[in-house]
Design a protein around this motif. Structure first.
Motif, short mmCIF file in Angstrom:
data_model
loop_
_atom_site.label_atom_id
_atom_site.label_comp_id
_atom_site.label_asym_id
_atom_site.label_seq_id
_atom_site.Cartn_x
_atom_site.Cartn_y
_atom_site.Cartn_z
N ALA A 46 0.62 -1.05 -0.38
CA ALA A 46 -0.43 -0.10 -0.39
C ALA A 46 0.36 1.41 -0.40
CB ALA A 46 -0.64 0.07 0.84
N VAL A 49 2.09 1.82 -3.57
CA VAL A 49 1.56 2.46 -4.39
C VAL A 49 1.50 4.02 -4.90
CG1 VAL A 49 -0.99 2.36 -4.70
CG2 VAL A 49 0.35 0.54 -4.60
N ALA A 50 1.47 3.84 -2.74
CA ALA A 50 1.07 5.79 -3.16
C ALA A 50 2.27 6.80 -3.28
CB ALA A 50 0.80 6.18 -1.05
N TRP A 64 -3.65 8.19 -1.60
CA TRP A 64 -3.73 7.15 -0.40
C TRP A 64 -4.85 6.67 -0.89
CZ3 TRP A 64 -4.06 12.39 2.37
CH2 TRP A 64 -2.79 13.10 2.19
N ALA A 67 -3.81 3.67 -2.24
CA ALA A 67 -3.18 2.56 -1.38
C ALA A 67 -3.69 1.98 -0.83
CB ALA A 67 -1.94 3.33 -0.89
N GLY A 200 -3.79 -0.82 5.25
CA GLY A 200 -3.35 0.22 4.64
C GLY A 200 -2.66 1.43 5.34
N LEU A 204 0.54 3.31 5.06
CA LEU A 204 0.87 4.43 4.57
C LEU A 204 2.10 5.03 5.72
CD1 LEU A 204 -2.27 5.65 2.98
CD2 LEU A 204 -0.26 5.25 2.11
#
Length: 285
Positions: A46, A49-50, A64, A67, A200, A204
């Motif tokens: 996640a 991906v962000a 966000w 993600a 997720g 982050l």
């Protein structure tokens, strides 16, 4: 005491994310009896991906959401496609099954993004407050607030809603719950999606507070397991308290001569101690 303040504040920030991760683990365990070993790997992908979305100039909010949605989708896919095939096996087997998901996700993440450490930048990094002459970023404060808010939200979900009642029923007896009309697959789906959302969000935060490296983020699930064990895999307040305690102890270990190099092992030791105490209490009962 003033010398300890920076480490206490740093530990509070990390401990809040450990607590949040622990709550995500407990949510799934209380519904399905599965300890999700893939939690850290889902958080790692996640975060990557962000990072990729932000690197392509996506609006932060969309990055966000993408993600967190990625972690939720992977968790849902496992929960709907693979987890039901293990539903009749022992809880230990069902938990170990998630280790396969963790290895697949970790392998893909390292193959696609490489092993170069990165850092995920969040807007909250630009703001901070001073606590006892120590600056604490809004990112760490956000982690602490999210841990408390999501703990309260999950507690209300489990105690005040129909789906929460069904989750608790499944944790007690899955076969009897199915006989009584509980839609087991539907309830499990909700639990897996919630667990993915927690993963997720934690990914982050950890990708920002620590660094963005797949292997590191995957194994940062260990303190979350320790927090969940302190909460006896059931008590959300104890899980949150345990996560914060672990973060603070890990930070303070830097000050102990000869122990600073091994401070990352503190969650393991705390988890083992919690297991021993838990077993002793169970035998007395």
């Amino acid at each position: 005491m003033s010398d300890l303040t920076p480490f206490l504040i740093s530990g509070l920030g990390m401990g809040a994310v450990y607590a949040l991760s622990g709550v995500g683990l407990v949510v799934l365990y209380r519904s399905s009896g599965v300890l999700n070993f893939a939690f850290g790997a889902l958080g790692a992908i996640a975060a990557y991906v962000a990072w990729s979305a932000l690197d392509r100039d996506w609006p932060p909010v969309l990055a966000w959401l993408l993600a967190i949605s990625t972690a939720m989708a992977l968790s849902l896919a496992y929960g709907r496609l693979l987890a039901p095939k293990l539903s009749d096996r022992e809880p230990t087997i069902r938990s170990i099954g998630t280790l396969g998901l963790a290895l697949v996700v970790l392998g893909f993440t390292e193959w696609y993004w490489g092993e170069q450490p990165r850092r995920l930048i969040l807007p909250t990094d630009s703001f901070s407050i001073d606590l006892a002459d120590v600056r604490m970023s809004y990112t760490r404060i956000l982690g602490l607030l999210l841990a408390l808010l999501m703990m309260s939200g999950v507690g209300l979900l489990l105690s005040k809603t129909r789906i929460g009642l069904q989750m608790r029923a499944l944790a007690d007896d899955r076969q009897l719950s199915a006989i009584l009309g509980v839609r087991v697959l539907h309830v499990d789906t909700v639990a897996w999606v919630l667990s993915g959302a927690f993963a997720g969000v934690c990914g982050l935060l950890l990708g920002n507070i620590v660094r963005l490296q797949a292997t590191l983020l995957t194994f940062l699930v260990i303190p979350a397991f320790a927090a969940a064990i302190i909460g006896r895999l059931g008590s959300l307040p104890m899980t949150v308290a345990g996560g914060i305690f672990i973060g603070v102890v890990e930070a303070l270990a830097i000050l102990v001569p000869g122990l600073s190099s091994y401070r990352t092992a503190m969650p393991f030791l705390i988890a083992l101690l919690a297991i021993v105490l838990f077993r002793n209490d169970t035998r007395k009962a």
